[in-house]
Design an enzyme around this catalytic site. Sequence first.
Site, PDB file in Angstrom:
ATOM      1  N   CYS A  56      15.099  26.390 -18.080  1.00  0.00           N
ATOM      2  CA  CYS A  56      15.336  27.800 -18.428  1.00  0.00           C
ATOM      3  C   CYS A  56      15.967  27.931 -19.817  1.00  0.00           C
ATOM      4  O   CYS A  56      17.046  27.396 -20.085  1.00  0.00           O
ATOM      5  CB  CYS A  56      16.232  28.416 -17.358  1.00  0.00           C
ATOM      6  SG  CYS A  56      17.078  29.923 -17.852  1.00  0.00           S
ATOM      7  N   CYS A  59      19.391  29.492 -19.872  1.00  0.00           N
ATOM      8  CA  CYS A  59      20.405  28.557 -19.357  1.00  0.00           C
ATOM      9  C   CYS A  59      20.834  27.579 -20.453  1.00  0.00           C
ATOM     10  O   CYS A  59      22.023  27.255 -20.596  1.00  0.00           O
ATOM     11  CB  CYS A  59      19.863  27.789 -18.157  1.00  0.00           C
ATOM     12  SG  CYS A  59      19.310  28.831 -16.788  1.00  0.00           S
ATOM     13  N   CYS A 184      33.751  48.226 -14.236  1.00  0.00           N
ATOM     14  CA  CYS A 184      33.065  49.365 -14.862  1.00  0.00           C
ATOM     15  C   CYS A 184      34.058  50.416 -15.369  1.00  0.00           C
ATOM     16  O   CYS A 184      34.840  50.974 -14.592  1.00  0.00           O
ATOM     17  CB  CYS A 184      32.102  49.970 -13.844  1.00  0.00           C
ATOM     18  SG  CYS A 184      31.607  51.660 -14.166  1.00  0.00           S
ATOM     19  N   CYS A 187      33.615  53.875 -13.858  1.00  0.00           N
ATOM     20  CA  CYS A 187      34.113  53.914 -12.472  1.00  0.00           C
ATOM     21  C   CYS A 187      35.623  54.154 -12.461  1.00  0.00           C
ATOM     22  O   CYS A 187      36.148  54.904 -11.637  1.00  0.00           O
ATOM     23  CB  CYS A 187      33.795  52.612 -11.747  1.00  0.00           C
ATOM     24  SG  CYS A 187      32.034  52.195 -11.712  1.00  0.00           S
TER      25      CYS A 187
END
Length: 413
Positions: A56, A59, A184, A187
Site C-alpha cells: 500500500c 502505508c 470534532c 460537536c
Amino acid sequence: MLRLLFCSVFVILLAVQASALYSSSDKVIELTPETWKSQVERNSDVWLIEFYAPWCGHCKSLAPEWKKAAEALQGVIKVGAVDMDKHPALGGPYNVRGFPTIKFFGPSRSSPVDYPGARTASAIVDFALKEARRLVDQRMGGNPKANPKANAGKKVVELTASSFEKEVLQSDELWLVEFYAPWCGHCKSLAPHWDRAASDLDGVAKLGAVDATVHAELAQKYGIRGYPSIKVFRPGKKSSAEDYEGGRTADSIVQFVKNIAEASAKPREVVQLLNDEVLGQECQKSLTCIISFVPHILDSAAKGRNRYLDTLKQVSAKNKGKPFSYVWIEAGAQPELEKALNVGGSGYPAVAALNVNKQRYAGMTNSFSVDGLNDFIKSIMNGKQKLSVLSQTPELQSSDPWDGKDGKLPDVE
C-alpha cells in the site's frame, strides 16, 4: 551461475525489504496473532495500532511518521502495527476495510476509537494523548476535555449500539439523536446547546448522543458522513430516520421539536386523580400537572361535571405536545392537597398547576373556561406566572372513580 545466484539473492532481499515497513530497531511493535493475545488482549496497556498492507502506497508514506510517533510516545502509549497480508484475521473484528487504518485501543478492546486525522506524527501524537487524557479523566470522575458529551447534562441520553434498539426504535416518543466524534470542534460547540435543549424539552421529546467513533456500525447504518449529524426519529413506529437540517442553537432545536410534537401529538387524557399511584403516573414525569378541583357531584350533577371535563378536554387538545397533563378531583376529596395548593377558599371549580419534580405550584385566578385555562398555561410557559414553593407533596387518600351518574343524597334514618 554465480551471477544468477547473486541476482536471485538480490531480488529476494529487495522483496523482503519492500514487505518490511518496520524493523526490530523501530519503536513500532509488529503484532502477530500470538503477540496480539499476550500483549493486547490480555494486557491493560493503552495501544495505538496501525493495520497496513506492505504493498500500500499510503502505508509506505505513513511509515516514517508512524515511527516518529512511536518514538515520541515511548513509555506513554504503545504503538503497534499489523501486517494485514500476513494476519488478516486480526483486523476482521474491527471492521478494517482499507489501509492504513489506525485505531486507539483503550480498556475496552471491543470498541476501539478510529483515528480520523492527518497522517503526520504530530497529529497522531496529539490524538493519542487526547484519548489517553479522556480515559484518565473518566477514571478520576472528572470532565474529559476531548469528549464533548462527557459533560452532557443528565437529560441527554448517552446511547450505545446495544441500547439504541430498546431506547429509541422501540420507543413511542420523539427522539433527536446526535452522532458525534470526541475530537470534532463543531460537536464541542453544539454540546451546550444540545444539553440546554434536552433540559428544555424534558417531557416533550428525548435527545440522545452517540459517539460515532466508538459505535461506527450504528453510524454507518444511518449514513453518517460528518460530525455532528442529527437524526430525527418521529413518534410511533420508527422504520426510518430523517435528517435534522435546522439551526444548531438550543432555541432552534427546541422550536423544531415543539413544531413536530404539536403536529403529531395526541391530546393527553383527562384523568381523575384517585390516589398516589395516579399522581405518580400523571404528575411525576417531568410534566406540569393541571389539577382541577370540580364541584361536588351533588352541587353540579352529572351534566355540570361533564361540562367541566369537556372544557379540560378542549384545553388538552389545544395544548397537545406541550409538557402538561390534566387531572381532576372532586371538591373535598383530597383536603390535604387543597390545603397544600392553597385552593378552595374562593369556591369551585378551582385550578392549580403543580410540578412535582421542581416542588413548585401556582394557583389560577382566571375564569374556568377554555380561554382562561389556555392563558394560564401560556403564562406558565412564558415564565410570567408567579410560582410558590411546595414544602411537601401530601399523601393522597384513595377514592372511588366517578360512575358518570348524578349523585344521591345519603339515606337518613
